[in-house]
Design an enzyme around this catalytic site. Structure first.
Site, PDB file in Angstrom:
ATOM      1  N   ASP A   8     -21.962  12.644  73.982  1.00  0.00           N
ATOM      2  CA  ASP A   8     -20.545  12.437  73.654  1.00  0.00           C
ATOM      3  C   ASP A   8     -20.499  11.592  72.376  1.00  0.00           C
ATOM      4  O   ASP A   8     -21.532  11.351  71.732  1.00  0.00           O
ATOM      5  CB  ASP A   8     -19.780  11.807  74.834  1.00  0.00           C
ATOM      6  CG  ASP A   8     -20.049  10.314  75.004  1.00  0.00           C
ATOM      7  OD1 ASP A   8     -20.982   9.788  74.350  1.00  0.00           O
ATOM      8  OD2 ASP A   8     -19.331   9.663  75.785  1.00  0.00           O
ATOM      9  N   HIS A   9     -19.309  11.122  72.016  1.00  0.00           N
ATOM     10  CA  HIS A   9     -19.164  10.344  70.784  1.00  0.00           C
ATOM     11  C   HIS A   9     -19.974   9.050  70.819  1.00  0.00           C
ATOM     12  O   HIS A   9     -20.477   8.612  69.792  1.00  0.00           O
ATOM     13  CB  HIS A   9     -17.685  10.043  70.516  1.00  0.00           C
ATOM     14  CG  HIS A   9     -16.989   9.413  71.682  1.00  0.00           C
ATOM     15  ND1 HIS A   9     -16.706  10.114  72.841  1.00  0.00           N
ATOM     16  CD2 HIS A   9     -16.533   8.159  71.889  1.00  0.00           C
ATOM     17  CE1 HIS A   9     -16.093   9.307  73.690  1.00  0.00           C
ATOM     18  NE2 HIS A   9     -15.987   8.116  73.142  1.00  0.00           N
ATOM     19  N   CYS A  65     -24.890   9.121  76.007  1.00  0.00           N
ATOM     20  CA  CYS A  65     -23.501   8.678  75.867  1.00  0.00           C
ATOM     21  C   CYS A  65     -23.567   7.193  75.553  1.00  0.00           C
ATOM     22  O   CYS A  65     -24.634   6.700  75.177  1.00  0.00           O
ATOM     23  CB  CYS A  65     -22.650   9.018  77.099  1.00  0.00           C
ATOM     24  SG  CYS A  65     -23.042   8.147  78.615  1.00  0.00           S
ATOM     25  N   THR A  67     -23.520   4.413  77.384  1.00  0.00           N
ATOM     26  CA  THR A  67     -24.495   3.723  78.233  1.00  0.00           C
ATOM     27  C   THR A  67     -25.564   4.668  78.789  1.00  0.00           C
ATOM     28  O   THR A  67     -26.558   4.204  79.344  1.00  0.00           O
ATOM     29  CB  THR A  67     -23.787   3.108  79.452  1.00  0.00           C
ATOM     30  OG1 THR A  67     -23.120   4.179  80.146  1.00  0.00           O
ATOM     31  CG2 THR A  67     -22.774   2.056  79.036  1.00  0.00           C
ATOM     32  N   GLY A  68     -25.319   5.953  78.730  1.00  0.00           N
ATOM     33  CA  GLY A  68     -26.182   6.942  79.375  1.00  0.00           C
ATOM     34  C   GLY A  68     -25.789   7.192  80.819  1.00  0.00           C
ATOM     35  O   GLY A  68     -26.276   8.129  81.461  1.00  0.00           O
ATOM     36  N   GLY A  70     -22.580   7.828  82.407  1.00  0.00           N
ATOM     37  CA  GLY A  70     -21.672   8.929  82.729  1.00  0.00           C
ATOM     38  C   GLY A  70     -22.317  10.293  82.530  1.00  0.00           C
ATOM     39  O   GLY A  70     -22.203  11.189  83.375  1.00  0.00           O
ATOM     40  N   HIS A  98     -43.446  10.487  89.046  1.00  0.00           N
ATOM     41  CA  HIS A  98     -43.033  10.515  90.456  1.00  0.00           C
ATOM     42  C   HIS A  98     -41.853  11.442  90.733  1.00  0.00           C
ATOM     43  O   HIS A  98     -41.752  11.977  91.828  1.00  0.00           O
ATOM     44  CB  HIS A  98     -42.661   9.099  90.922  1.00  0.00           C
ATOM     45  CG  HIS A  98     -43.857   8.217  91.120  1.00  0.00           C
ATOM     46  ND1 HIS A  98     -43.803   7.013  91.801  1.00  0.00           N
ATOM     47  CD2 HIS A  98     -45.146   8.352  90.715  1.00  0.00           C
ATOM     48  CE1 HIS A  98     -45.007   6.465  91.808  1.00  0.00           C
ATOM     49  NE2 HIS A  98     -45.841   7.244  91.151  1.00  0.00           N
ATOM     50  N   ARG A 132     -48.277  13.773  96.664  1.00  0.00           N
ATOM     51  CA  ARG A 132     -47.293  13.287  97.643  1.00  0.00           C
ATOM     52  C   ARG A 132     -45.879  13.298  97.080  1.00  0.00           C
ATOM     53  O   ARG A 132     -44.903  13.293  97.842  1.00  0.00           O
ATOM     54  CB  ARG A 132     -47.662  11.885  98.136  1.00  0.00           C
ATOM     55  CG  ARG A 132     -47.460  10.772  97.117  1.00  0.00           C
ATOM     56  CD  ARG A 132     -47.924   9.417  97.660  1.00  0.00           C
ATOM     57  NE  ARG A 132     -47.506   8.296  96.849  1.00  0.00           N
ATOM     58  CZ  ARG A 132     -48.085   7.910  95.722  1.00  0.00           C
ATOM     59  NH1 ARG A 132     -49.123   8.597  95.248  1.00  0.00           N
ATOM     60  NH2 ARG A 132     -47.664   6.846  95.066  1.00  0.00           N
ATOM     61  N   HIS A 133     -45.751  13.309  95.762  1.00  0.00           N
ATOM     62  CA  HIS A 133     -44.413  13.272  95.150  1.00  0.00           C
ATOM     63  C   HIS A 133     -43.720  14.636  95.191  1.00  0.00           C
ATOM     64  O   HIS A 133     -42.504  14.720  95.101  1.00  0.00           O
ATOM     65  CB  HIS A 133     -44.511  12.781  93.708  1.00  0.00           C
ATOM     66  CG  HIS A 133     -45.195  11.458  93.590  1.00  0.00           C
ATOM     67  ND1 HIS A 133     -44.670  10.308  94.128  1.00  0.00           N
ATOM     68  CD2 HIS A 133     -46.393  11.118  93.041  1.00  0.00           C
ATOM     69  CE1 HIS A 133     -45.504   9.302  93.899  1.00  0.00           C
ATOM     70  NE2 HIS A 133     -46.554   9.770  93.241  1.00  0.00           N
TER      71      HIS A 133
END
Ligand code: RB5
Length: 143
Positions: A8-9, A65, A67-68, A70, A98, A132-133
């Site tokens: 986004d912006h 975005c 903060t990353g 949203g 993982h 296992r992951h």
């Protein structure tokens, strides 16, 4: 590797920096926008990137975005997407080892460019450990 990228912006400038870095690395970049710092809605761009990866149009995705947060939530709404919001290289490596993350989320207003590129490099250079992951990743994908 073919990598879809969207922002986004709030993540636009970081997306452009990452795009240039990926092209120098020799990756094929599928740029899904946005194309400026004009205000747009992050859910649409997270969805577009998630769908590009889930459909096989791209092998991996990177979303940005402010903060990353949203845009990572939006990408994770797409079935088959395991989007990891990472703020350091250790998180990026662990999300690959993982969680087999197939989309990386970064914050354009919270992570400076040099650190973001280190995170991208760590994420692209780390393989899923399987073992296992795998069962846990299968559980995620069946939700
Ligand atoms: C846009 O102002 C901002 O809310 C967005 O970039 C992002 O940080 C949302 O999680």
């Amino acid at each position: 590797m073919k990598i879809a990228i969207a922002a986004d912006h709030g993540g636009y400038k970081l997306k452009e920096t990452i795009k240039e870095y990926l092209e120098i690395r020799g990756d094929e970049v599928l740029d899904l926008g946005t194309d400026s710092e004009e205000s747009v809605d992050y859910p649409a761009f997270g969805k577009a990137c998630g769908e590009a990866v889930a459909s096989g149009k791209a092998e991996r995705g990177i979303v940005c975005c402010g903060t990353g947060i949203g845009i990572s939530i939006a990408a994770n709404k797409v079935k088959g997407i395991r989007c990891a919001l990472c703020t350091d290289t250790h998180m990026a490596e662990m999300s690959r080892k993982h969680n087999d993350s197939n989309v990386l989320a970064l914050g354009g207003r919270t992570t400076e460019n040099k650190k973001a590129l280190d995170i991208v490099a760590a994420w692209l250079n780390t393989d899923f450990e399987g073992g296992r992951h795998q069962r846990r990743v299968d559980m995620l994908d069946s939700m």
